[in-house]
Structures are given as structure tokens and as C-alpha cells.
Design an enzyme around this catalytic site. Structure first.
Site, PDB file in Angstrom:
ATOM      1  N   GLU A 102      42.192  54.337  -3.571  1.00  0.00           N
ATOM      2  CA  GLU A 102      43.506  54.083  -4.151  1.00  0.00           C
ATOM      3  C   GLU A 102      44.475  53.801  -3.012  1.00  0.00           C
ATOM      4  O   GLU A 102      44.680  54.643  -2.136  1.00  0.00           O
ATOM      5  CB  GLU A 102      43.974  55.296  -4.959  1.00  0.00           C
ATOM      6  CG  GLU A 102      43.072  55.606  -6.143  1.00  0.00           C
ATOM      7  CD  GLU A 102      43.405  56.947  -6.786  1.00  0.00           C
ATOM      8  OE1 GLU A 102      44.526  57.467  -6.547  1.00  0.00           O
ATOM      9  OE2 GLU A 102      42.553  57.472  -7.519  1.00  0.00           O
TER      10      GLU A 102
ATOM     11  N   ASP B   5      54.847  62.734  -6.294  1.00  0.00           N
ATOM     12  CA  ASP B   5      54.261  62.979  -4.981  1.00  0.00           C
ATOM     13  C   ASP B   5      54.909  64.161  -4.282  1.00  0.00           C
ATOM     14  O   ASP B   5      56.127  64.333  -4.289  1.00  0.00           O
ATOM     15  CB  ASP B   5      54.400  61.728  -4.097  1.00  0.00           C
ATOM     16  CG  ASP B   5      53.621  60.562  -4.650  1.00  0.00           C
ATOM     17  OD1 ASP B   5      52.510  60.797  -5.150  1.00  0.00           O
ATOM     18  OD2 ASP B   5      54.109  59.425  -4.584  1.00  0.00           O
TER      19      ASP B   5
END
Length: 257
Positions: A46, A57
Site C-alpha cells: 500500500e 493516521d
């Protein structure tokens, strides 16, 4: 056939997917990191599209995104870097990023560029599933780009089954309703969530991400899905290692001992 589909048809267990932020730690590291990951036997990669306001995140990936943006990384730069990647890298590649930069680029242009570079799928954490069905699915399918959806412990069974019915790459199982970041182990509550999803006998394969950083967490993911996704741990190693090759070696050591 799409490389993601081929991977899950030929390998059902112990799949290792690795995430890294494009343009980190240096702007032109992208292709070198990809080649190092393939050389060391990683099954799926990814590639993170850096964004200034990432919602899912944790601090490690946030910091890498900030660094990458300062280095000059953008979608246009990334696609330029990936233009000839399929001459050297054969494993499935996924772009992972937030909707805003993709919309600025134009979704059809984005899918077209993915197809031209040999990108197999995309993960867009803030793309609402209803919007995907109404406005994005047809375009993605036109370019054979798999749109991978995320589920969490809070996702309803009805929504999970809808995602399973209308996507055909794999399902990204987020281990907990929190931001990314390494964990030493998964709690019994998380293990119950894994077992609950397993019992649903979904059509799509699943990979578990968020928190995988060592043998215990990777083995738990492999016991309850087709494999696991490592992100923050690898990004951290990229930032602290002398080379991408060394970072991959350190990651594999952590996952196997």
C-alpha cells in the site's frame, strides 16, 4: 485479471501487506522501497498518498506525511515516479489516501493514471460507502481499479454485508476504532471482534490492519483473516534505517521472532 484477485486466489493465508508513505524519507525513495519490498517477498504493498489532515493516521504516519509533503510529494509526482514501475515490480500495488487530493486530481483522471501505471486498487478511508456506490464504483470498475473498504469493530453487520456484496478486492479490517500505531498484542475484546467477523463467512477475503508490529499481532491477524497489514512499524523503520532494504529486513525480523 487484477493482481489483487490473483493474489487471493493463489494464496489464502499468511499474506503480508506493507504500507509506506510515498516521498518519505526522501522524495525519490518510492521505487527503491517498492523494489526492496518485492525482493524480500512481501505479498502486497500500500503506497500512502501524503495528506496534510489525515483522520485515521497516528503520529508516525502523520509525521511521515508532513515530511513527504515538504519534500515535494504530490499525486502528480507520485504517478510520474510510478510510470514505469511495472517493468520491475510485479506484486499487487494499492494507493491509499484521502479523498481531497484525489478529488483535486479528478477521480476519473486518478483511475486512468492508476490503470496506466499498473496500480491495482485504492483505499480511501474517508470515502462514504453510499457515495462510492452512487458516484465512484462505475468509474473504478471501468479502469479495473479495486476500491477496498474499511470496517471497524463498530461497523454494523448490515453495512459489512453491503460492503461484502458490492466490492470484490478484499476487506480491510481495522483492528480498533482508533488511529494507526504499533501495538504489542491484541486484547481479548479485539480477538472477539475478529472471531465475530470470521463467523459471518463473508464472500471477500480480509486483511487485518492497525497495530500489527510483531509476531504476536501478525500471527493473530493470520489466524483470523487472510493476513495482516503493517504500516506504522515499517514507516518508523524507514525513517531510522540506513536503507529501505535494511528497513524491510528489520520488519521481517520483528514479525518472525
Amino acid at each position: 485479471m487484477n493482481r489483487i484477485t490473483t493474489l487471493f486466489k493463489t494464496r489464502q493465508n499468511n499474506i503480508l501487506s506493507v504500507y509506506f508513505t510515498a516521498g518519505y524519507p526522501n522524495l525519490n525513495d518510492t521505487t527503491r522501497v517498492l523494489k526492496a519490498l518485492q525482493q524480500k517477498g512481501i505479498n502486497l504493498v500500500e503506497i500512502g498518498i501524503p495528506f496534510s489532515d489525515p483522520m485515521a493516521d497516528g503520529p508516525v504516519i502523520q509525521e511521515s506525511s508532513t515530511c513527504a509533503l515538504r519534500n515535494g510529494m504530490s499525486l502528480r509526482v507520485l504517478f510520474d515516479q510510478l510510470r514505469d514501475i511495472r517493468k520491475e515490480v510485479n506484486i499487487p500495488l494499492i494507493l491509499m489516501g484521502y479523498l481531497n487530493p484525489i478529488m483535486q486530481y479528478g477521480f476519473e483522471n486518478f483511475c486512468r493514471s492508476c490503470a496506466e501505471c499498473g496500480i491495482d486498487g485504492v483505499i480511501i478511508p474517508d470515502l462514504p460507502f453510499a457515495d462510492y456506490l452512487a458516484d465512484y464504483k462505475e468509474t473504478a470498475e471501468k479502469y479495473n481499479v479495486k476500491v477496498v473498504m474499511l470496517i471497524t469493530p463498530e461497523t454494523s453487520e448490515e453495512r459489512i454485508r453491503l460492503i461484502d456484496a458490492h466490492t470484490d478486492g478484499f476487506i480491510y479490517m481495522v483492528s480498533s476504532a482508533s488511529t494507526t500505531g504499533a501495538q504489542q498484542s491484541f486484547t481479548e475484546q479485539k480477538q472477539d471482534y475478529f472471531r465475530r467477523i470470521n463467523s459471518m463467512q463473508l464472500r471477500n477475503p480480509r486483511l487485518i490492519g492497525f497495530g500489527i508490529s510483531n509476531k504476536a499481532t501478525f500471527d493473530a491477524a493470520c489466524s483470523n483473516a487472510s493476513g495482516g497489514i503493517v504500516g506504522s512499524k515499517f514507516v518508523q523503520l524507514l525513517g531510522s534505517s540506513a536503507s529501505p532494504e535494511m528497513a524491510v529486513d528489520k520488519l521481517l525480523e520483528a514479525l518472525n521472532s
